[in-house]
Design a protein around this motif. Structure first.
Motif, mmCIF file in Angstrom:
data_model
loop_
_atom_site.group_PDB
_atom_site.id
_atom_site.type_symbol
_atom_site.label_atom_id
_atom_site.label_comp_id
_atom_site.label_asym_id
_atom_site.label_seq_id
_atom_site.Cartn_x
_atom_site.Cartn_y
_atom_site.Cartn_z
ATOM 1 N N ASP A 147 -10.023 6.949 6.702
ATOM 2 C CA ASP A 147 -11.035 6.146 5.696
ATOM 3 C C ASP A 147 -12.335 6.130 6.227
ATOM 4 O O ASP A 147 -13.131 5.431 5.679
ATOM 5 N N LEU B 285 -2.182 4.029 -0.198
ATOM 6 C CA LEU B 285 -3.404 3.736 -0.771
ATOM 7 C C LEU B 285 -4.317 3.401 0.335
ATOM 8 O O LEU B 285 -3.755 2.660 1.278
ATOM 9 N N ASP B 286 -5.677 3.421 -0.072
ATOM 10 C CA ASP B 286 -6.623 3.030 1.102
ATOM 11 C C ASP B 286 -7.117 1.642 0.794
ATOM 12 O O ASP B 286 -7.802 1.529 -0.383
ATOM 13 N N THR C 69 -14.512 5.907 2.961
ATOM 14 C CA THR C 69 -14.713 4.735 2.601
ATOM 15 C C THR C 69 -15.344 3.653 3.205
ATOM 16 O O THR C 69 -15.989 2.891 2.798
ATOM 17 N N ILE D 131 -10.715 0.453 -0.636
ATOM 18 C CA ILE D 131 -11.295 0.724 -1.903
ATOM 19 C C ILE D 131 -11.127 -0.659 -2.772
ATOM 20 O O ILE D 131 -9.962 -1.108 -3.097
ATOM 21 N N ASP E 276 -11.206 -1.270 -5.868
ATOM 22 C CA ASP E 276 -10.345 -0.765 -7.157
ATOM 23 C C ASP E 276 -8.769 -0.900 -6.700
ATOM 24 O O ASP E 276 -7.965 -1.216 -7.481
ATOM 25 N N ALA E 277 -8.307 -0.373 -5.456
ATOM 26 C CA ALA E 277 -6.918 -0.264 -5.340
ATOM 27 C C ALA E 277 -6.465 -1.690 -4.851
ATOM 28 O O ALA E 277 -5.255 -1.884 -5.137
ATOM 29 N N TYR F 264 0.772 -1.228 -0.181
ATOM 30 C CA TYR F 264 0.079 0.046 -0.164
ATOM 31 C C TYR F 264 0.712 1.331 0.009
ATOM 32 O O TYR F 264 0.494 2.438 -0.247
ATOM 33 N N ASP G 130 -8.101 9.794 -5.764
ATOM 34 C CA ASP G 130 -9.273 9.557 -4.805
ATOM 35 C C ASP G 130 -8.719 8.202 -4.126
ATOM 36 O O ASP G 130 -9.257 8.036 -3.088
ATOM 37 N N TRP G 131 -7.834 7.532 -4.439
ATOM 38 C CA TRP G 131 -7.327 6.599 -3.922
ATOM 39 C C TRP G 131 -6.258 6.586 -2.523
ATOM 40 O O TRP G 131 -5.946 5.870 -1.826
ATOM 41 N N HIS H 113 -5.015 8.310 -9.801
ATOM 42 C CA HIS H 113 -6.178 7.875 -8.854
ATOM 43 C C HIS H 113 -6.036 8.633 -7.431
ATOM 44 O O HIS H 113 -5.759 7.787 -6.609
#
Length: 428
Positions: free
Chosen positions: A238, A194-195, A241, A198, A200-201, A152, A183-184, A181
């Motif tokens: 988060d 990275l979150d 999220t 998510i 997609d992440a 991450y 937004d990640w 990205h």
């Protein structure tokens, strides 16, 4: 990798939630392909982590400032082959090579930009393929290579200069995930990450592992202990999220552990579909949970992967999602809060009814370093403590080997008595 050591004996003031003992799931899903036990897996693991983040082990820091590409490449390659020659002489048979230290790559990826570790600039082609070079040279010496990913982490700091360099990759192909990205991306532990919540992440991380496994003859893949990483002053935000994806979970902590679980399941499944013989392992913090919070936990006191990193590492072993687990047991026998023998034996019991192999990560970086709390590392050059740890590992049939953290400490003056001992014990 040091998050466990740093957190463990930090204050335990913020008590983790008391939970029910994790129920014991079936040892393995019968529908999941189990990797064949290859002849080499009967050999004891004698491994070392070779770090590239911040150029801690490789490449040489000085090489990055060389303006002549041919000279730089030659110096970096020679530094690596010299290291491999030494590892072979010490009897090391596996290198855990950090190929994704952050949001960059040490191979020509179609997903990640080139790592600035090689040239000083994110996205700049180093003029050769470091991962392929490592594989060729290690395999030539009979040494296996596991590609080590930090899943991450995007950067090691949040400085304006770092942000500017990431933004400059927008014109490159591939550009950094930081600009593609945004937004990640979250700030956590004073770095960009990275979150993990998510989907997609997580898919994106899995695609990076798949790229390496599909293209390279790696012997294994390893994730380190950085799943959710926070510091008291830099907590991962988060909340949004969680609102979006956390329906049905009683707590954010349970939801976070679910996210980490999904990543492990997805990566394991992907590797086995591509190449069933490639091993998948994780090197978590040495403590899963403390017995004071969970009857199934170890007789320890300190930061636990379950509560701090939101990683239910014991469950992954029980479910057959890992070919091996390599807990970082970075404390001596005399450290009451996390005794080496207590943790090694606890993990041996966890893997006993499963097919997951157990390797123990030990703290070469502490050998010879004066420490008020852990004086044993300096007694006799650290050799008596090291000997006790290796003797215990070899005495327990469930422990299949040892991994040293980290490579460059084999070259430090304070470890030389211990290195000579390793050479006598393991060497050719």
């Amino acid at each position: 990798m040091l998050i466990a050591a740093a957190l463990l004996l930090a204050s335990c003031a913020s008590k983790p939630p008391v939970s029910l003992v994790t129920p014991l799931p079936p040892v393995a899903n019968p529908n999941q392909p189990q990797p064949p036990i290859s002849p080499h897996s009967q050999q004891p693991m004698r491994g070392v982590w070779l770090t590239t983040v911040s150029r801690l082990d490789w490449p040489p820091i000085a090489s990055v400032n060389i303006s002549n590409d041919a000279v730089r490449i030659s110096q970096q390659k020679k530094a690596l082959t010299d290291k491999l020659d030494k590892l072979k002489s010490l009897g090391i048979n596996t290198v855990f090579f950090q190929v994704k230290p952050d949001g960059t790559a040490l191979w020509p990826s179609k997903i990640l930009p080139w790592s600035d570790m090689m040239t000083g600039k994110i996205g700049r082609d180093p003029g050769y393929d470091p991962l392929q070079f490592m594989l060729d040279e290690a395999h030539r010496r009979g040494i296996k290579v596991h590609a080590w990913f930090n899943p991450y982490r995007v950067t090691v700091n949040t400085k304006p200069g770092t942000v500017a360099e990431l933004n400059r990759t927008l014109s490159q192909n591939p550009a950094s995930v930081f600009v593609l990205h945004r937004d990640w991306i979250r700030t956590s532990g004073d770095r960009y990450v990275l979150d993990p919540g998510i989907p997609d992440a997580r898919d994106w991380i899995t695609s990076i592992v798949a790229e390496v496994v599909a293209r390279y003859p790696v012997d294994g893949v390893q994730f380190d202990d950085y799943f959710y990483t926070e510091s008291p002053g830099s907590v991962l935000n988060d909340s949004q999220t969680f609102r979006q994806y956390g329906q049905g979970f009683a707590s954010k902590a349970d939801w976070r552990r679910h996210n980490t679980q999904l990543l492990i399941e997805q990566v394991f499944r992907t590797i086995k579909q591509l190449k069933p013989d490639v091993e998948f392992g994780v090197s978590p913090a040495g403590v899963w949970r403390n017995r004071s919070h969970d009857a199934a936990g170890s007789d320890t006191r300190g930061a636990a992967a379950y509560d701090e990193s939101y990683a239910d590492t014991r469950r992954w072993v029980q479910q057959g999602l890992l070919d091996y687990i390599a807990p970082q047991i970075y404390w001596p026998f005399a450290r009451d809060a996390a005794r080496y023998d207590v943790l090694a034996k606890w993990w041996a019991e966890v893997v006993k009814p499963t097919k997951t192999r157990l390797y123990i990560g030990i703290a070469l970086y502490k050998v010879g370093e004066p420490s008020k709390n852990e004086p044993d590392w300096t007694i006799g050059g650290g050799v008596p403590e090291l000997k006790k740890q290796l003797d215990l590992n070899e005495s327990l049939p469930q422990i299949s080997g040892t991994i040293l953290f980290r490579e460059n400490y084999l070259n430090q003056p304070q470890t030389q008595e211990a290195v000579n001992y390793l050479r006598k014990r393991w060497g050719e």
